[in-house]
Design an enzyme around this catalytic site. Structure first.
Site, PDB file in Angstrom:
ATOM      1  CB  SER A  64      -9.006  12.365  28.252  1.00 38.24           C
ATOM      2  OG  SER A  64      -8.288  11.174  28.248  1.00 38.24           O
ATOM      3  CE  LYS A  67     -10.137   8.582  28.778  1.00 40.11           C
ATOM      4  NZ  LYS A  67      -8.803   8.692  29.392  1.00 40.11           N
ATOM      5  CE1 TYR A 189     -10.803   5.652  26.111  1.00 36.79           C
ATOM      6  CE2 TYR A 189      -8.964   4.911  24.771  1.00 36.79           C
ATOM      7  CZ  TYR A 189      -9.459   5.670  25.806  1.00 36.79           C
ATOM      8  OH  TYR A 189      -8.604   6.462  26.538  1.00 36.79           O
ATOM      9  CE1 TYR A 240      -5.456  12.635  31.245  1.00 39.06           C
ATOM     10  CE2 TYR A 240      -4.533  14.822  31.217  1.00 39.06           C
ATOM     11  CZ  TYR A 240      -5.236  13.826  30.600  1.00 39.06           C
ATOM     12  OH  TYR A 240      -5.719  14.003  29.335  1.00 39.06           O
ATOM     13  CB  VAL A 258      -3.120  13.998  25.509  1.00 40.18           C
ATOM     14  CG1 VAL A 258      -2.853  13.404  26.871  1.00 40.18           C
ATOM     15  CG2 VAL A 258      -3.821  13.016  24.602  1.00 40.18           C
TER      16      VAL A 258
END
Ligand code: GLU
Length: 304
Positions: A64, A67, A189, A240, A258
């Site tokens: 992530s 992102k 993605y 998160y 993660v």
């Protein structure tokens, strides 16, 4: 004057002894092969100095963390129009949570949860001629490192088990917030998340967020105003449903993944990256969170 090298060495050797190193992610099967004892820290100072210890030069799946890099590229294309398609509020929910997306008519809470990142991926698929190659080149350019690559096994592993991401993409599509084909967007993605980088490469990639949008080669990639906003989103949404905890304990904008990586930064000062694959129950690297908390506490360097 604070000795960064001495500080990270003290943190590293103390945390290396921890009995509890968290749990390695297994919902993407390929990630479960990671060694829980891996641990690295790297600092890239804005003045060019670097400090490092442990497994700082071992590539890992940034997941992530990518992102933020994708968001910076999408903003460069769409400017503030991007905010018509997603919000900038923390979700207070896990990264792959879906019910809010349905309640809020297909507008993801922010670009750092999966649904938002899938919209960002859609924007990049629209604008980039060869999305996977062009995005990889962007990451290589801002990092000044052509050795960075996707791990295609991780991308394939995630595709096989990415049911929630398919669900999010289908929901987005049903609300008219996905312009391209679902398979194409998710393929992009999954590759983006499967980028492999070392702590050192991550610190260099995120240099531009500490340097008003100018990368390590002093080239302006995003405006200082967009940089300010991306840093604000990292602070409020980067961890998160533990973003509040990270701001409280560490006090820096940052992003976790993660794969066990965390990158955080103090604008106009430094970027710090950690990697320790064991995660806490919220999905953030257990040792990474602790290391960063010790670091800002010992050095007094945070935005607060
Ligand atoms: N590729 C992962 C997913 O979509 C990213 C998870 C993460 O690092 O938060 O589930």
């Amino acid at each position: 004057m604070i000795d960064f090298q001495e500080t990270i060495e003290a943190i590293y050797y103390e945390l290396k002894q921890s009995q509890n190193k968290g749990v390695v992610a297994s919902y993407i099967p390929e990630l479960s092969k990671q060694n829980k004892n891996s641990f690295g820290i790297h600092i890239q100072h804005i003045d060019g100095r670097t400090f490092q210890i442990g497994d700082w030069n071992v590539p890992f799946s940034i997941q992530s963390i990518s992102k933020v890099l994708a968001l910076s590229k999408a903003i460069a294309f769409e400017d503030n129009r991007i905010w018509d398609r997603m919000d900038v509020e923390p979700s207070g929910n896990p990264f792959n949570h879906l019910s809010l997306l349905e309640l809020e008519a297909g507008i993801p809470r922010n670009p750092l949860i999966n649904a938002g990142a899938i919209v960002v991926a859609d924007i990049l698929v629209t604008h980039l001629k060869h999305p996977k190659t062009d995005f990889l080149n962007y990451v290589r350019i801002i990092t000044n490192d052509n050795s960075i690559n996707y791990n295609v096994d991780v991308a394939a592993s995630e595709k096989r088990t990415g049911f929630k991401n398919y669900a999010a993409a289908n929901l987005l599509k049903s609300f008219g917030n996905l312009n391209n084909d679902i398979e194409v967007v998710l393929d992009f993605y999954f590759h983006q998340c499967a980028l492999e980088m070392t702590c050192s490469q991550l610190s260099k990639a995120f240099f531009l967020f500490a340097n008003k949008g100018k990368c390590i080669n002093n080239v302006q990639h995003i405006s200082s105003s967009h940089t300010k906003r991306i840093n604000a989103i990292m602070l409020t949404c980067g961890f998160y449903d533990e973003a509040g905890e990270f701001a409280f304990e560490v006090g820096l904008p940052g992003k976790s993944g993660v794969g066990g990586g965390i990158v955080a930064l103090l604008p106009n000062d430094f970027v710090i990256s950690t990697w320790a694959p064991g995660l806490n129950p919220k999905g953030n690297s257990l040792l990474g969170m602790q290391a960063l908390e010790y670091f800002t506490t010992k050095t007094g360097r945070s935005i607060f």
